[in-house]
Motif scaffolding. Structure first.
Motif, mmCIF file in Angstrom:
data_model
loop_
_atom_site.group_PDB
_atom_site.id
_atom_site.type_symbol
_atom_site.label_atom_id
_atom_site.label_comp_id
_atom_site.label_asym_id
_atom_site.label_seq_id
_atom_site.Cartn_x
_atom_site.Cartn_y
_atom_site.Cartn_z
ATOM 1 N N PRO A 99 -89.004 -31.521 104.319
ATOM 2 C CA PRO A 99 -87.704 -30.848 104.341
ATOM 3 C C PRO A 99 -86.528 -31.812 104.398
ATOM 4 C CG PRO A 99 -88.850 -30.568 106.440
ATOM 5 C CD PRO A 99 -89.779 -31.303 105.545
ATOM 6 N N GLY A 123 -84.675 -31.780 111.029
ATOM 7 C CA GLY A 123 -85.719 -32.057 110.044
ATOM 8 C C GLY A 123 -86.426 -33.374 110.310
ATOM 9 N N ALA A 158 -92.116 -33.653 110.469
ATOM 10 C CA ALA A 158 -91.954 -32.934 109.211
ATOM 11 C C ALA A 158 -91.609 -33.871 108.073
ATOM 12 C CB ALA A 158 -90.853 -31.904 109.347
ATOM 13 N N HIS A 204 -80.936 -23.712 96.387
ATOM 14 C CA HIS A 204 -80.888 -23.072 97.687
ATOM 15 C C HIS A 204 -81.570 -23.957 98.724
ATOM 16 C CE1 HIS A 204 -81.004 -20.222 100.841
ATOM 17 N NE2 HIS A 204 -82.307 -20.053 100.780
ATOM 18 N N GLY A 254 -81.222 -23.230 102.519
ATOM 19 C CA GLY A 254 -81.546 -22.536 103.760
ATOM 20 C C GLY A 254 -80.885 -23.216 104.943
ATOM 21 N N ALA A 255 -80.952 -22.534 106.079
ATOM 22 C CA ALA A 255 -80.203 -22.990 107.246
ATOM 23 C C ALA A 255 -80.658 -24.368 107.716
ATOM 24 C CB ALA A 255 -80.346 -21.974 108.377
ATOM 25 N N TYR A 256 -81.941 -24.678 107.582
ATOM 26 C CA TYR A 256 -82.430 -25.948 108.106
ATOM 27 C C TYR A 256 -83.179 -26.753 107.062
ATOM 28 C CZ TYR A 256 -81.167 -23.859 112.492
ATOM 29 O OH TYR A 256 -80.466 -23.269 113.493
ATOM 30 N N LEU A 295 -85.346 -25.673 105.099
ATOM 31 C CA LEU A 295 -86.749 -25.265 105.083
ATOM 32 C C LEU A 295 -86.989 -24.077 104.148
ATOM 33 C CD1 LEU A 295 -87.408 -25.761 108.843
ATOM 34 C CD2 LEU A 295 -88.685 -26.875 107.032
ATOM 35 N N SER A 296 -86.220 -23.942 103.099
ATOM 36 C CA SER A 296 -86.451 -22.835 102.180
ATOM 37 C C SER A 296 -87.485 -23.217 101.125
ATOM 38 C CB SER A 296 -85.145 -22.446 101.506
ATOM 39 O OG SER A 296 -84.800 -23.428 100.561
ATOM 40 N N GLY A 297 -87.956 -22.214 100.388
ATOM 41 C CA GLY A 297 -88.906 -22.471 99.294
ATOM 42 C C GLY A 297 -90.311 -22.776 99.764
ATOM 43 N N GLU A 298 -90.610 -22.479 101.019
ATOM 44 C CA GLU A 298 -91.943 -22.787 101.551
ATOM 45 C C GLU A 298 -92.896 -21.624 101.261
ATOM 46 O OE1 GLU A 298 -92.843 -25.591 102.536
ATOM 47 O OE2 GLU A 298 -91.077 -26.672 103.277
ATOM 48 N N PHE A 299 -93.031 -21.319 99.970
ATOM 49 C CA PHE A 299 -93.865 -20.188 99.572
ATOM 50 C C PHE A 299 -95.337 -20.418 99.916
ATOM 51 C CE2 PHE A 299 -90.586 -20.611 96.055
ATOM 52 C CZ PHE A 299 -89.667 -19.821 96.710
ATOM 53 N N ASP A 355 -76.485 -18.670 106.612
ATOM 54 C CA ASP A 355 -77.736 -18.188 106.026
ATOM 55 C C ASP A 355 -78.296 -17.107 106.941
ATOM 56 O OD1 ASP A 355 -78.609 -20.118 103.623
ATOM 57 O OD2 ASP A 355 -77.520 -21.275 105.124
ATOM 58 N N ASN A 397 -89.922 -17.930 105.370
ATOM 59 C CA ASN A 397 -90.518 -19.101 104.737
ATOM 60 C C ASN A 397 -89.917 -19.327 103.346
ATOM 61 O OD1 ASN A 397 -92.211 -19.811 106.873
ATOM 62 N ND2 ASN A 397 -93.878 -18.500 106.145
ATOM 63 N N ALA A 398 -89.556 -18.229 102.689
ATOM 64 C CA ALA A 398 -88.993 -18.360 101.344
ATOM 65 C C ALA A 398 -87.536 -18.802 101.374
ATOM 66 C CB ALA A 398 -89.129 -17.035 100.586
ATOM 67 N N VAL A 399 -86.725 -18.228 102.276
ATOM 68 C CA VAL A 399 -85.285 -18.477 102.184
ATOM 69 C C VAL A 399 -84.675 -19.204 103.380
ATOM 70 C CG1 VAL A 399 -84.931 -16.527 100.617
ATOM 71 C CG2 VAL A 399 -84.579 -16.216 103.059
ATOM 72 N N GLY A 400 -85.431 -19.370 104.465
ATOM 73 C CA GLY A 400 -84.943 -20.193 105.573
ATOM 74 C C GLY A 400 -83.625 -19.775 106.205
ATOM 75 N N PRO A 401 -83.497 -18.531 106.679
ATOM 76 C CA PRO A 401 -82.252 -18.144 107.344
ATOM 77 C C PRO A 401 -82.150 -18.765 108.727
ATOM 78 C CG PRO A 401 -83.852 -16.399 107.585
ATOM 79 C CD PRO A 401 -84.497 -17.448 106.711
ATOM 80 N N GLY A 402 -80.927 -18.872 109.246
ATOM 81 C CA GLY A 402 -80.736 -19.329 110.611
ATOM 82 C C GLY A 402 -80.734 -18.173 111.595
ATOM 83 N N MET A 442 -93.604 -20.662 109.302
ATOM 84 C CA MET A 442 -94.039 -22.056 109.416
ATOM 85 C C MET A 442 -93.727 -22.553 110.818
ATOM 86 S SD MET A 442 -92.881 -24.239 106.108
ATOM 87 C CE MET A 442 -93.757 -25.729 106.607
ATOM 88 N N ILE A 486 -92.820 -25.252 112.002
ATOM 89 C CA ILE A 486 -91.629 -26.094 112.103
ATOM 90 C C ILE A 486 -90.347 -25.254 112.173
ATOM 91 C CG2 ILE A 486 -91.409 -26.374 109.613
ATOM 92 C CD1 ILE A 486 -90.367 -29.116 109.993
ATOM 93 N N ARG A 498 -86.129 -22.214 115.125
ATOM 94 C CA ARG A 498 -84.861 -22.415 114.432
ATOM 95 C C ARG A 498 -84.241 -21.135 113.956
ATOM 96 N NH1 ARG A 498 -86.538 -27.704 111.060
ATOM 97 N NH2 ARG A 498 -86.736 -29.041 112.891
#
Lengths: 404, 404
Positions: A160, A173, A177, A242, A244-246, A248-252, B221, B329-334, B362, B364, B368
């Motif tokens: 990340p 991050g 990680a 995109h 994400g807040a930290y 950590l997005s796209g973790e499909f 987010d 996990n997909a978009v990582g909102p806060g 996740m 990690i 958050r």
């Protein structure tokens, strides 16, 4: 602003004119070649003002006007396209993957100059990885790339990343990680290449590259899923990468799948990665009685119509399609791009993915999302680094121009 | 630009100065009150230029300088805040929900003037809904709202909307997906209120409102999930309302849940909505032997510690948390905001949601993301209409000022 411009006086009128020039250059950097009409729409400048600003930029050589090339036109005479002068600045992308370094170079007119890759031992120290990157970039230079005219470097890394412009080593991050991160990577690269550095996750960068030059070129809302030794991805949302807040997005790959109980490297159980990574699919194939010492052998078995191999891919594809449907319902992409080594399986993978996707996506969205194989291969991360520079670089306008 | 300004000459210097004024006004509209230092950071203007521009805007009454109110400050003397003149322009939001009309009004200094709601029969014709909205807006006016100074109206409707500035009736969102839409709603509203109209999905607007004034105020987010007679939601991504390629984002209620087999109104099976809507939870409670003629009775049973009710909410909450983890996990909102009538269940719902979320997100990301109850209640959609106007209105700068 980096490309050559008028030697401005510093009066208010000159400052304000420079603001308009920056706007035009910025639009050409982000969009590539544009007609005057398109520039007018994007900039909101009047025809008179725009004409004046463009004339000045052409005079200084920052912008060139060209008749469009092979692109088919609907009717009438070809429309003149304005573009940044290809020799006025260039960018490189470097992807520090787990076991290889990939580099690519693009001039600011958005033309890919070239790409190069070299595998290495996963334990290779960072100093040597950077030296390898420098050597690969050198092979691209070969007359076509002027390293002294580099505007910026976009760099992909594993793990990340919160903010492309931030130094790693700060923020949540940091730590476990970021297993493959040199804390002073940007500083080391800046020193080697004498150019600003933008950093992001390499799989996210591959998503941006696919949405820029690849399978979803021009796409504003793109979901990219990479099926490799790990399973990850990235989202392009309203035309922008995109995060994400930290970061950590796209973790499909870490979305739970139905009846999943495998322990995942992330610490959770039942993640998509535990059933859809290259290793997981190979293991499932072997458990079902298949014999394959690696992905190539499994792909061969699929090619030969081995029913065990086909069933294995069917099961993995069903999980993948179900997860994709969930993400689609949440974020509504127009295009899904499937990449990574496993995507080479072709229809035996894509067909069950598409079936499960269509079964679980909202019926109203069914015919609105396209599933496509990735187009850029292993250099996608490096190309995405360049796309990041061209689209987002806040540094480009902060660094003074160096003599070209 | 709507608020009062210098009568500009039309020379190039005046035009360029106006561009800077627009930038400053736009930043104050989007962010609310800002200090001069913050304005400098956001605008990129030099201190000298900014000081000159702000002085001019204060002179014309478009901007006012105020010492900040009750907000606690860390140290030192209070910092002067610049804000749009509250009397210089106002916006209203209207939410045409399935069974009620909600209206809210906010002045351009981001102060909520008031809100009002009235339930109606779901079959009420559009003309009467609009008349109801006008009447409710009138109750707000009552001296505080100057309808002749309306800058724009933000309107929430049920169903997908592709583009806030677009007229409904065009594009793939038309048809069965827009059951509650009058094709000429924006035109009717423009006629009634003599102001530009921005349209979006009312649940997405509630998400934007929570990220602006509510439980996630200031969040960049934000994931908003609404548990009502339907289950839907919205995403705020990098500070902006997320729409997706076809206006179909935020459909969390139609993400498939494990072992879900219920037929959903969307045409698919196993959607979260089939196990987590108010109706689905009530039905599950009755199937398990509970007695409740409505949500109020179920909430009463929870309050009384009825183990059947608690187990029912535990099951629904587990499904909700699992879906939220997938989206996270997909978009990582806060921040995750839970709203809708079912959210009133409190800890018996939030605790299983949080457990399932933490089990499937996740590792990690576990610490958050904050899970919070919605703060704005049933007027969230109307407030979100206003937030849309304040943040995004491309119309605001296109419509000429009317005499105030």
């Amino acid at each position: 602003m980096l490309v050559g411009m008028h030697p401005h006086q510093d009066g208010p009128l000159a400052r304000l004119r420079r603001g308009h020039e920056d706007l035009v250059l910025d639009l050409l950097r982000k969009h590539g070649p544009l007609s005057r009409a398109e520039l007018g729409q994007h900039s909101g400048l009047s025809r008179t003002t725009l004409s004046d600003i463009v004339a000045g930029l052409i005079e200084t050589g920052a912008v060139v006007a060209t008749a469009p090339g092979a692109a088919p036109r609907r009717r009438g005479r070809p429309v003149e396209a304005l573009t940044l002068n290809p020799s006025a600045g260039q960018a490189i992308g470097i992807d520090f993957a787990r076991r290889a370094v990939h580099v690519s170079a693009v001039n600011v007119a958005h033309e890919v100059i070239g790409s190069a890759s070299e595998p290495h031992d996963p334990g290779l120290p960072w100093e040597e990885r950077i030296a390898l990157a420098e050597r690969l970039v050198g092979t691209l230079a070969d007359g076509a790339l002027r390293l002294d005219a580099l505007n910026a470097i976009g760099v992909g890394v594993v793990g990340p990343v919160e903010d492309a412009a931030a130094e790693p080593g700060s923020g949540p991050g940091t730590g476990p990680a970021r297993p493959c991160r040199s804390a002073d990577l940007p500083a080391l690269l800046r020193k080697r290449f004498d150019a600003p550095v933008l950093l992001d996750n390499n799989t996210r960068l591959a998503a941006l590259a696919e949405a820029t030059w690849g399978a979803a070129a021009g796409g504003q809302d793109v979901l990219y899923l990479r099926l490799s030794h790990g399973v990850g991805g990235g989202l392009v949302v309203a035309g922008a990468l995109h995060r994400g807040a930290y970061g950590l997005s796209g973790e499909f790959g870490h979305i739970a799948v139905e009846s999943g109980d495998g322990r995942c490297s992330c610490g959770a159980t039942g993640c998509l990665e535990t059933v859809a990574s290259v290793g997981a699919v190979l293991a499932a194939y072997r458990r079902a009685g298949g014999h394959a010492d690696g992905l190539a052998a499994l792909l061969g078995a699929l090619e030969a119509g081995d029913p065990v191999a086909l069933r294995t891919l069917e099961a993995a594809g069903t999980h993948i399609g179900t997860v994709l449907a969930a993400v689609c319902n949440a974020v509504g992409p127009g295009v899904i791009v499937l990449g990574g080594e496993l995507a080479a399986a072709g229809p035996p993978l894509f067909e069950p993915v598409e079936r499960a996707l269509r079964a679980h996506i909202m019926p109203i969205s069914r015919d609105r999302v396209d599933l496509r194989p990735a187009a850029l291969g292993e250099t996608g991360g490096a190309l995405g680094g360049i796309a990041l520079v061209l689209r987002e670089s806040p540094l480009l306008s902060q660094y003074p121009a160096r003599p070209g």
